[in-house]
Every structure is written in C-alpha cells, then in structure tokens.
Design a protein around this motif. Structure first.
Motif, PDB file in Angstrom:
ATOM      1  N   ILE A   3     -11.155  -1.493  -7.742  1.00  0.00           N
ATOM      2  CA  ILE A   3     -10.941  -0.377  -6.816  1.00  0.00           C
ATOM      3  C   ILE A   3     -12.259   0.362  -6.653  1.00  0.00           C
ATOM      4  O   ILE A   3     -13.018   0.532  -7.604  1.00  0.00           O
ATOM      5  CB  ILE A   3      -9.861   0.582  -7.352  1.00  0.00           C
ATOM      6  N   LYS A   4     -12.520   0.808  -5.437  1.00  0.00           N
ATOM      7  CA  LYS A   4     -13.733   1.560  -5.132  1.00  0.00           C
ATOM      8  C   LYS A   4     -13.366   2.941  -4.619  1.00  0.00           C
ATOM      9  O   LYS A   4     -12.325   3.138  -4.005  1.00  0.00           O
ATOM     10  CB  LYS A   4     -14.574   0.843  -4.066  1.00  0.00           C
ATOM     11  N   ARG A   5     -14.250   3.892  -4.873  1.00  0.00           N
ATOM     12  CA  ARG A   5     -14.127   5.236  -4.323  1.00  0.00           C
ATOM     13  C   ARG A   5     -15.167   5.352  -3.221  1.00  0.00           C
ATOM     14  O   ARG A   5     -16.351   5.160  -3.455  1.00  0.00           O
ATOM     15  CB  ARG A   5     -14.380   6.277  -5.401  1.00  0.00           C
ATOM     16  N   ILE A  58     -11.784   8.360  -0.274  1.00  0.00           N
ATOM     17  CA  ILE A  58     -10.804   7.283  -0.119  1.00  0.00           C
ATOM     18  C   ILE A  58     -10.911   6.359  -1.323  1.00  0.00           C
ATOM     19  O   ILE A  58     -12.012   5.982  -1.729  1.00  0.00           O
ATOM     20  CB  ILE A  58     -11.093   6.465   1.159  1.00  0.00           C
ATOM     21  N   PHE A  59      -9.789   5.991  -1.902  1.00  0.00           N
ATOM     22  CA  PHE A  59      -9.744   4.949  -2.918  1.00  0.00           C
ATOM     23  C   PHE A  59      -9.204   3.705  -2.235  1.00  0.00           C
ATOM     24  O   PHE A  59      -8.161   3.756  -1.571  1.00  0.00           O
ATOM     25  CB  PHE A  59      -8.837   5.357  -4.088  1.00  0.00           C
ATOM     26  N   ILE A  60      -9.905   2.584  -2.404  1.00  0.00           N
ATOM     27  CA  ILE A  60      -9.519   1.376  -1.680  1.00  0.00           C
ATOM     28  C   ILE A  60      -9.802   0.140  -2.533  1.00  0.00           C
ATOM     29  O   ILE A  60     -10.737   0.131  -3.342  1.00  0.00           O
ATOM     30  CB  ILE A  60     -10.246   1.312  -0.311  1.00  0.00           C
ATOM     31  N   GLU A  61      -8.989  -0.884  -2.332  1.00  0.00           N
ATOM     32  CA  GLU A  61      -9.194  -2.142  -3.035  1.00  0.00           C
ATOM     33  C   GLU A  61     -10.460  -2.809  -2.493  1.00  0.00           C
ATOM     34  O   GLU A  61     -10.738  -2.755  -1.299  1.00  0.00           O
ATOM     35  CB  GLU A  61      -8.002  -3.090  -2.837  1.00  0.00           C
ATOM     36  N   GLU A  92     -13.238   3.199 -12.638  1.00  0.00           N
ATOM     37  CA  GLU A  92     -12.906   2.576 -13.925  1.00  0.00           C
ATOM     38  C   GLU A  92     -11.400   2.345 -14.078  1.00  0.00           C
ATOM     39  O   GLU A  92     -10.969   1.288 -14.492  1.00  0.00           O
ATOM     40  CB  GLU A  92     -13.414   3.434 -15.083  1.00  0.00           C
ATOM     41  N   ARG A  93     -10.615   3.384 -13.764  1.00  0.00           N
ATOM     42  CA  ARG A  93      -9.159   3.284 -13.861  1.00  0.00           C
ATOM     43  C   ARG A  93      -8.546   4.104 -12.746  1.00  0.00           C
ATOM     44  O   ARG A  93      -9.116   5.094 -12.308  1.00  0.00           O
ATOM     45  CB  ARG A  93      -8.655   3.802 -15.207  1.00  0.00           C
ATOM     46  N   PHE A  94      -7.349   3.711 -12.317  1.00  0.00           N
ATOM     47  CA  PHE A  94      -6.614   4.427 -11.279  1.00  0.00           C
ATOM     48  C   PHE A  94      -5.171   4.529 -11.758  1.00  0.00           C
ATOM     49  O   PHE A  94      -4.473   3.521 -11.858  1.00  0.00           O
ATOM     50  CB  PHE A  94      -6.710   3.664  -9.943  1.00  0.00           C
ATOM     51  N   LEU A  95      -4.740   5.751 -12.104  1.00  0.00           N
ATOM     52  CA  LEU A  95      -3.426   5.958 -12.708  1.00  0.00           C
ATOM     53  C   LEU A  95      -2.609   6.960 -11.907  1.00  0.00           C
ATOM     54  O   LEU A  95      -3.162   7.902 -11.339  1.00  0.00           O
ATOM     55  CB  LEU A  95      -3.576   6.533 -14.129  1.00  0.00           C
ATOM     56  N   ALA A 103      -2.143   1.671 -11.012  1.00  0.00           N
ATOM     57  CA  ALA A 103      -1.592   1.420  -9.684  1.00  0.00           C
ATOM     58  C   ALA A 103      -2.705   1.120  -8.703  1.00  0.00           C
ATOM     59  O   ALA A 103      -3.882   1.340  -8.994  1.00  0.00           O
ATOM     60  CB  ALA A 103      -0.806   2.621  -9.210  1.00  0.00           C
ATOM     61  N   LEU A 104      -2.333   0.638  -7.545  1.00  0.00           N
ATOM     62  CA  LEU A 104      -3.272   0.432  -6.456  1.00  0.00           C
ATOM     63  C   LEU A 104      -3.305   1.691  -5.589  1.00  0.00           C
ATOM     64  O   LEU A 104      -2.291   2.371  -5.447  1.00  0.00           O
ATOM     65  CB  LEU A 104      -2.854  -0.764  -5.606  1.00  0.00           C
TER      66      LEU A 104
END
Length: 110
Positions: A3-5, A58-61, A92-95, A103-104
């Motif tokens: 995941i990228k920010r 934006i958080f994106i795959e 690093e992590r997305f919770l 989660a995505l």
C-alpha cells in the motif's frame, strides 16, 4: 499487497475537478485539508508569499498507483496554472481501528 500513501497538493480551485477524477478512478477514500504554503511558485504580491492550497491524501494499492499518478499528471497538464505536487510514500501497516484488522484502503472493516 503493498500500500502507498499519495499526497497531492494542488491549488484550491482545482479541488472539485480532482475529486471528480478520483471518483472515475474508483478511489475508495480521500482526506482533504486546506493548507497554506509556498514552494517554486511564491505569491510575490503578498508579504508572506503564502498561497492557499488543498492537500489530498490517498491510500492506494500499489498496482493502482500508476493510473492515479497518470491522472494527476493529465490534470496538471490540462490546468493553465499547472501547479501542484504529488508525493508517494510507503505504508508499513494499514489497520482499521475498530477491529484491529489489516485491510486494504477503501475497504469496509469486517
């Protein structure tokens, strides 16, 4: 999946067009902040050089990242001011806080 920010800073008057473009890309969520600052293009007509901007996060795959960046570049080229920046950072992590589950981005917590 990685995941990228993505941080996008654009002139405030571009925000509505940016929001519409993100919807066409089916971006699941965004955070928008009103910010002031200056960089390459300073407001030389003001004492403090600051200009109003919109900061969009934006958080994106990772597989969807290039399409998002391409859309931002297309918008910048179409806008007469052409201003703004895009920065991509690793996540690093997305919770989800309610459940504590990984989660995505844009996905509803389970």
């Amino acid at each position: 999946m990685s995941i990228k920010r993505v941080i996008v800073i654009v002139p405030s008057d571009v925000l509505k067009k940016l929001e519409a473009r993100l919807k066409t890309l089916q971006v699941g969520g965004v955070t928008v902040s009103r910010v002031k600052g200056y960089g390459e293009y300073k407001n030389l007509y003001s004492i403090d050089w600051m200009s109003e901007h919109a900061k969009v996060e934006i958080f994106i795959e990772e597989p969807r990242l290039d399409a998002l960046i391409d859309a931002m570049l297309d918008m910048a080229r179409a806008d007469p001011s052409g201003g703004g920046i895009v920065a991509v950072l690793p996540v690093e992590r997305f919770l989800h806080l309610r459940t504590g589950t990984e989660a995505l981005p844009g996905a509803a917590p389970s």
